[in-house]
Design an enzyme around this catalytic site. Structure first.
Site, PDB file in Angstrom:
ATOM      1  N   HIS A  83      -6.226  18.927  12.754  1.00 10.60           N
ATOM      2  CA  HIS A  83      -6.962  20.005  12.060  1.00 10.60           C
ATOM      3  C   HIS A  83      -7.637  19.485  10.790  1.00 10.60           C
ATOM      4  O   HIS A  83      -7.877  20.260   9.858  1.00 10.60           O
ATOM      5  CB  HIS A  83      -6.035  21.172  11.691  1.00 10.60           C
TER       6      HIS A  83
ATOM      7  N   SER B  27     -31.740   7.883  -0.257  1.00 11.93           N
ATOM      8  CA  SER B  27     -32.429   9.161  -0.189  1.00 11.93           C
ATOM      9  C   SER B  27     -33.774   9.004  -0.895  1.00 11.93           C
ATOM     10  O   SER B  27     -33.888   8.241  -1.859  1.00 11.93           O
ATOM     11  CB  SER B  27     -31.596  10.226  -0.892  1.00 11.93           C
TER      12      SER B  27
ATOM     13  N   LYS C 232     -27.806   7.989  -3.617  1.00 11.10           N
ATOM     14  CA  LYS C 232     -27.298   8.148  -2.271  1.00 11.10           C
ATOM     15  C   LYS C 232     -27.226   6.858  -1.449  1.00 11.10           C
ATOM     16  O   LYS C 232     -28.076   5.991  -1.545  1.00 11.10           O
ATOM     17  CB  LYS C 232     -28.179   9.162  -1.492  1.00 11.10           C
TER      18      LYS C 232
ATOM     19  N   GLU D 187     -24.598   8.553  11.794  1.00 12.69           N
ATOM     20  CA  GLU D 187     -25.050   9.917  12.088  1.00 12.69           C
ATOM     21  C   GLU D 187     -25.943   9.944  13.316  1.00 12.69           C
ATOM     22  O   GLU D 187     -25.838  10.826  14.171  1.00 12.69           O
ATOM     23  CB  GLU D 187     -25.807  10.488  10.889  1.00 12.69           C
TER      24      GLU D 187
END
Ligand code: ARG
Length: 473
Positions: free
Chosen positions: A162, A289, A295, A302
């Site tokens: 979880h 970024s 970033k 991804e």
């Protein structure tokens, strides 16, 4: 309506006075994408021609002329000099027409053959090769995980359910979970190849041929044999020309592989976040970024996660393509190729880039250690301590739950409760309860096969290391 130039040689040329309208040619063509099958198409034609000569349907000189013509076409394609013609629809007609332009014997090549069994053959040949190559890529990814696991052999992290901290595990154990998944993916690929590896040639358009073709001879030439060297030929001509099960099965295997990679990538994305900070992915595998200067985004992971969407979509597209088709061949089947090609490309590139990225991951050992030190991770061990003292598990579970609540109330870690405090909950607690929280002995206590215990994980690492001949990086 503008008519395209009448093609030099097309199989249907006797029946039609003119070629199709230009927009129809454009709509129905597949040459723009199926030319990728040119090598398989030519290899198939060579085997078919050799068979035609063997059974006496063409002469030795005709076979010689066909082989010579095909060889020169191979050179032209390799040199980028071959002129692919949209008006000749597909790779099969392009090559056959050009061969016939180069030698009159070319007009005999299509004897006892249809594009329906030919395209099924080409796809099977192509996919057979691709599954082997993909297996190689998977092995490399497994090896990358094993090598990182070996390097981090002492590193502990929390294991999660979880997405909440559960119990401590070796990072190696977590990484080897991926290796297990990938192993099953490989097995599935090899099993699916058994069904790919069956020769459809000789099925004709749908009903075979009245000519004395030697199907097994062609199958053997093209490597369609089982482990014992027996020729594998399809057993029903109608099934053979309309069957795309092998492609769908491959896409299902690929979808599962892509799903595994997606889950793996998700773990890496989480671990690379400031919140976890378990790993650092090397600069080369992250991006910045355009707006936020600080970033370092895990875009490769991804995208690896995102690619699974199209691979799953391709599987659904193929199932949908087939589900309403009457026997036998229908032109709808031409739509199978781009989905199949895209699947192969997507999974191959994803597996490859993942392997490269995994080799460029460094583990923040101190952060992992601190997270794994959380005494709550050993709450289950404390309950099992009580079980060893004869307390029924349900009661032990309840007692430790109460101990956790008490520790929370007293604002101290679970392992700092005094024996008196513990005994106020359950009399069976004794001074040795404190030892439960020693992480090293906790890991040594896990001796079951498949568990994250220190000995077991080393055993598993040795097994995988031997298989992939991996040394720590
Ligand atoms: N381009 C076709 C395909 O990809 C080849 C088979 C064509 N057969 C036919 N009868 N039109 O499926």
């Amino acid at each position: 309506m503008k008519q395209t130039k009448k093609p030099l040689v097309v199989s249907r040329s006797g029946r039609f006075a003119a070629g199709p309208a230009a927009d129809v040619a454009r709509f129905t063509e597949s040459i723009s994408f199926d030319r990728r099958l040119w090598r398989q198409d030519i290899v198939g034609s060579i085997a078919h021609a050799a068979m035609l000569q063997k059974v006496g349907l063409i002469t030795r000189p005709e076979l010689g002329a066909i082989l010579k013509g095909l060889r020169s076409i191979v050179h032209d394609i390799e040199d980028g000099k071959f002129r692919w013609r949209e008006d000749l629809e597909d790779v099969h007609m392009n090559i056959e027409a050009e061969l016939t332009r180069r030698t009159p014997a070319g007009a005999k090549l299509h004897t006892g053959r249809s594009r329906n069994d030919q395209v099924a053959l080409d796809l099977r040949l192509w996919l057979r090769e691709e599954t082997r190559a993909l297996e190689g890529e998977i092995v490399a990814l497994q090896a990358a995980f094993v090598s990182l696991a070996k390097k981090e052999i002492e590193t502990l992290i929390p294991g999660y359910t979880h997405l909440q901290r559960g119990q401590p595990v070796y990072l190696a154990h977590h990484l080897l979970a991926y290796v297990e998944m990938l192993e099953r993916d490989q097995q599935r690929l090899a099993e699916c190849r058994v069904r790919i590896n069956v020769c459809p040639l000789g099925s004709g358009a749908l009903a075979g041929s009245t000519l004395p073709l030697d199907r097994e001879f062609v199958a053997r030439l093209l490597g369609f044999v089982d482990r014992r060297g027996r020729a594998q030929v399809t057993q029903n001509s109608m099934d053979a020309v309309s069957d795309r099960d092998f492609a769908i099965e491959f896409c299902a295997v690929a979808a599962l592989l892509a799903t595994h990679i997606s889950r793996t990538a998700e773990d890496l994305v989480l671990w690379a976040s400031s919140e976890f900070n378990f790993i650092r992915i090397a600069d080369a595998y992250t991006t910045g970024s355009s707006l936020m200067p600080q970033k370092r985004n895990p875009d490769v992971a991804e995208l690896a996660r995102g690619k699974s969407a199209r691979v799953i979509g391709n599987l659904v597209a193929l199932l949908t393509l087939l589900k309403g088709l009457p026997l036998t061949y229908n032109r709808d089947l031409q739509e199978d190729k781009q989905r199949l090609f895209d699947t192969v490309e997507s999974v191959r590139t994803t597996v490859r880039i993942m392997a490269a990225m995994v080799k460029n991951i460094t583990v923040n050992r101190a952060v992992c250690r601190a997270a794994a030190q959380d005494p709550l991770l050993l709450a289950t061990d404390l309950a099992e301590y009580l079980v060893r003292k004869g307390v029924p598990f349900r009661q032990a579970h309840h007692a430790v739950g109460a101990a956790v609540a008490l520790a929370e109330k007293l604002a101290k870690p679970l392992n700092q409760l005094t024996v008196a405090e513990l005994q106020s909950i359950e009399k069976k607690f004794a001074t040795d309860a404190a030892k439960i929280f020693d992480l090293d002995s906790a890991m040594a206590r896990r001796r079951l096969p498949g568990s994250p215990g220190s000995r077991e994980v080393k055993k598993q690492l040795a097994r995988w290391g031997k298989k992939f001949r991996v040394r720590p990086v």
